[in-house]
Design an enzyme around this catalytic site. Structure first.
Site, PDB file in Angstrom:
ATOM      1  N   GLY A  48       0.781  -1.234   0.000  1.00 39.11           N
ATOM      2  CA  GLY A  48       0.000   0.000   0.000  1.00 39.11           C
ATOM      3  C   GLY A  48       0.811   1.282   0.000  1.00 39.11           C
ATOM      4  O   GLY A  48       0.341   2.319  -0.461  1.00 39.11           O
ATOM      5  N   ASP A 107      -4.590   1.337  10.944  1.00 40.99           N
ATOM      6  CA  ASP A 107      -5.976   0.947  11.197  1.00 40.99           C
ATOM      7  C   ASP A 107      -6.072   0.479  12.658  1.00 40.99           C
ATOM      8  O   ASP A 107      -6.293   1.274  13.555  1.00 40.99           O
ATOM      9  CB  ASP A 107      -6.302  -0.173  10.192  1.00 40.99           C
ATOM     10  N   LYS A 135      -6.813   5.846  11.593  1.00 39.21           N
ATOM     11  CA  LYS A 135      -8.208   5.719  12.051  1.00 39.21           C
ATOM     12  C   LYS A 135      -8.198   5.599  13.570  1.00 39.21           C
ATOM     13  O   LYS A 135      -8.115   4.481  14.092  1.00 39.21           O
ATOM     14  CB  LYS A 135      -8.844   4.460  11.462  1.00 39.21           C
ATOM     15  N   PHE A 156     -14.421   2.302   5.261  1.00 36.13           N
ATOM     16  CA  PHE A 156     -13.629   1.558   4.282  1.00 36.13           C
ATOM     17  C   PHE A 156     -13.151   2.510   3.181  1.00 36.13           C
ATOM     18  O   PHE A 156     -13.930   2.936   2.339  1.00 36.13           O
ATOM     19  CB  PHE A 156     -14.486   0.441   3.678  1.00 36.13           C
ATOM     20  N   VAL A 157     -11.888   2.857   3.222  1.00 35.77           N
ATOM     21  CA  VAL A 157     -11.360   3.803   2.232  1.00 35.77           C
ATOM     22  C   VAL A 157     -10.442   3.103   1.241  1.00 35.77           C
ATOM     23  O   VAL A 157      -9.742   2.145   1.590  1.00 35.77           O
ATOM     24  CB  VAL A 157     -10.624   4.987   2.892  1.00 35.77           C
ATOM     25  N   ASP A 163      -6.356  -0.703  -1.112  1.00 42.51           N
ATOM     26  CA  ASP A 163      -7.118  -1.571  -2.014  1.00 42.51           C
ATOM     27  C   ASP A 163      -8.360  -2.162  -1.365  1.00 42.51           C
ATOM     28  O   ASP A 163      -8.513  -2.175  -0.147  1.00 42.51           O
ATOM     29  CB  ASP A 163      -6.238  -2.733  -2.492  1.00 42.51           C
ATOM     30  N   ARG A 169      -6.109   0.454  -5.995  1.00 42.79           N
ATOM     31  CA  ARG A 169      -4.818   0.977  -5.549  1.00 42.79           C
ATOM     32  C   ARG A 169      -4.349   2.107  -6.457  1.00 42.79           C
ATOM     33  O   ARG A 169      -3.678   3.033  -6.024  1.00 42.79           O
ATOM     34  CB  ARG A 169      -3.749  -0.127  -5.562  1.00 42.79           C
TER      35      ARG A 169
HETATM   36  C1  PRP Z   1      -2.353  -1.997   5.450  1.00 44.07           C
HETATM   37  C2  PRP Z   1      -1.404  -0.824   5.706  1.00 44.07           C
HETATM   38  C3  PRP Z   1      -0.728  -1.179   6.986  1.00 44.07           C
HETATM   39  C4  PRP Z   1      -1.743  -2.045   7.675  1.00 44.07           C
HETATM   40  C5  PRP Z   1      -2.379  -1.252   8.751  1.00 44.07           C
HETATM   41  O1  PRP Z   1      -1.685  -3.006   4.782  1.00 44.07           O
HETATM   42  O2  PRP Z   1      -0.472  -0.672   4.670  1.00 44.07           O
HETATM   43  O3  PRP Z   1       0.492  -1.849   6.782  1.00 44.07           O
HETATM   44  O4  PRP Z   1      -2.747  -2.421   6.735  1.00 44.07           O
HETATM   45  O5  PRP Z   1      -3.363  -2.002   9.389  1.00 44.07           O
HETATM   46  P1  PRP Z   1      -3.339  -2.250  10.946  1.00 44.07           P
HETATM   47  O6  PRP Z   1      -3.067  -0.918  11.603  1.00 44.07           O
HETATM   48  O7  PRP Z   1      -4.724  -2.772  11.230  1.00 44.07           O
HETATM   49  O8  PRP Z   1      -2.273  -3.243  11.250  1.00 44.07           O
HETATM   50  P2  PRP Z   1      -2.434  -4.340   4.286  1.00 44.07           P
HETATM   51  O9  PRP Z   1      -2.251  -5.416   5.325  1.00 44.07           O
HETATM   52  O10 PRP Z   1      -3.828  -4.017   3.866  1.00 44.07           O
HETATM   53  O11 PRP Z   1      -1.547  -4.776   3.058  1.00 44.07           O
HETATM   54  P3  PRP Z   1      -1.253  -3.951   1.692  1.00 44.07           P
HETATM   55  O12 PRP Z   1      -0.388  -2.760   2.077  1.00 44.07           O
HETATM   56  O13 PRP Z   1      -0.513  -4.929   0.845  1.00 44.07           O
HETATM   57  O14 PRP Z   1      -2.574  -3.545   1.109  1.00 44.07           O
END
Ligand code: PRP
Length: 183
Positions: A48, A107, A135, A156-157, A163, A169
Site C-alpha cells: 500500500g 488501522d 483511524k 472503508f477507504v 485496495d 490501488r
Molecule cells: C495496510 C497498511 C498497513 C496495515 C495497517 O496493509 O499498509 O500496513 O494495513 O493495518 P493495521 O493498523 O490494522 O495493522 P495491508 O495489510 O492491507 O496490506 P497492503 O499494504 O498490501 O494492502
C-alpha cells in the site's frame, strides 16, 4: 484512474489528488527539518505504501535512502490476531541509522506496533513512523506516530495505494467505498 472513473463505487471523495500531494509535501518538509544534518532511511511497507513513498521521496530537497518491507498481518485468519509475518525483510542493515517507516494507513495499529518494536531491536539510531492516514477509532494497539497526514473516520477507504481485493490501488484520489461493492 480518477474518482470519476469509479464514481458508482464511491460514497464520496475524502481527499483529492491535489490535497494528497499538498499534504505529503508538508509531511516531507516536516521530516526534512527534523533530520537536518542526519542521514535518513525511509522504509515503505508493501504494497500500500508504494504511492506515498514515491511522492514523499520526490518531495524531499535532500538525499534519502529507500528500502522496503512486506509483512502479512493475517496470521490465523483474522487481522486482529496480531500475528505479523515478515514476507520480505529490509536489504539494509539499520544499526546506527535514522529510520522513518512510511505507510499509507494505520488501522488497528497492530502492524506498525509490531514493526516498530521489530526494527527497534536492530539497534537503529532512531525509528519513527509517518502515515498518510490514521483511524483513531479502530486503534487496538497504542502506536507512537510522529507524522500523520490526516485522522479519518473508521470507514472503508480506497485509493492511492489502498485496495479492496487488490483493486482501487491505482486510484489517484482517496474515497470511501460504497457498501454495495463489499457487501
Ligand atoms: C495496510 C497498511 C498497513 C496495515 C495497517 O496493509 O499498509 O500496513 O494495513 O493495518 P493495521 O493498523 O490494522 O495493522 P495491508 O495489510 O492491507 O496490506 P497492503 O499494504 O498490501 O494492502
Amino acid at each position: 484512474m480518477d474518482a470519476a472513473d469509479v464514481s458508482d463505487d464511491l460514497v464520496n471523495v475524502l481527499f483529492t489528488e491535489a490535497q494528497i500531494q499538498e499534504r505529503i509535501k508538508g509531511m516531507a518538509a516536516e521530516i526534512e527539518r527534523d533530520y537536518e544534518g542526519k542521514e535518513l532511511l525511509i522504509v515503505g511497507i508493501l504494497r500500500g505504501a508504494v504511492m506515498v513513498m514515491a511522492d514523499m521521496a520526490r518531495s524531499f530537497h535532500r538525499h534519502v535512502e529507500m528500502d522496503w518491507m512486506a509483512v502479512s498481518s493475517y496470521g490465523s485468519g483474522t487481522k486482529s490476531s496480531g500475528v505479523v509475518r515478515i514476507l520480505k525483510d529490509l536489504d539494509t542493515d539499520i544499526s546506527g541509522r535514522h529510520v522513518v517507516i512510511v505507510d499509507e494507513i494505520i488501522d488497528t495499529g497492530l502492524t506498525l506496533s509490531w514493526l516498530t518494536s521489530n526494527l527497534s531491536s536492530r539497534n537503529p539510531a532512531s525509528v519513527e513512523i509517518a502515515t498518510l492516514l490514521r483511524k483513531p477509532e479502530a486503534l487496538q494497539m497504542p502506536v507512537d506516530v510522529k507524522y500523520v497526514g490526516w485522522d479519518i473516520p473508521n470507514e472503508f477507504v480506497v485509493g492511492y495505494g489502498l485496495d479492496y481485493r487488490e483493486r482501487y490501488r491505482n486510484l489517484r484520489d482517496i474515497g470511501t467505498l460504497a457498501p454495495h461493492v463489499y457487501s
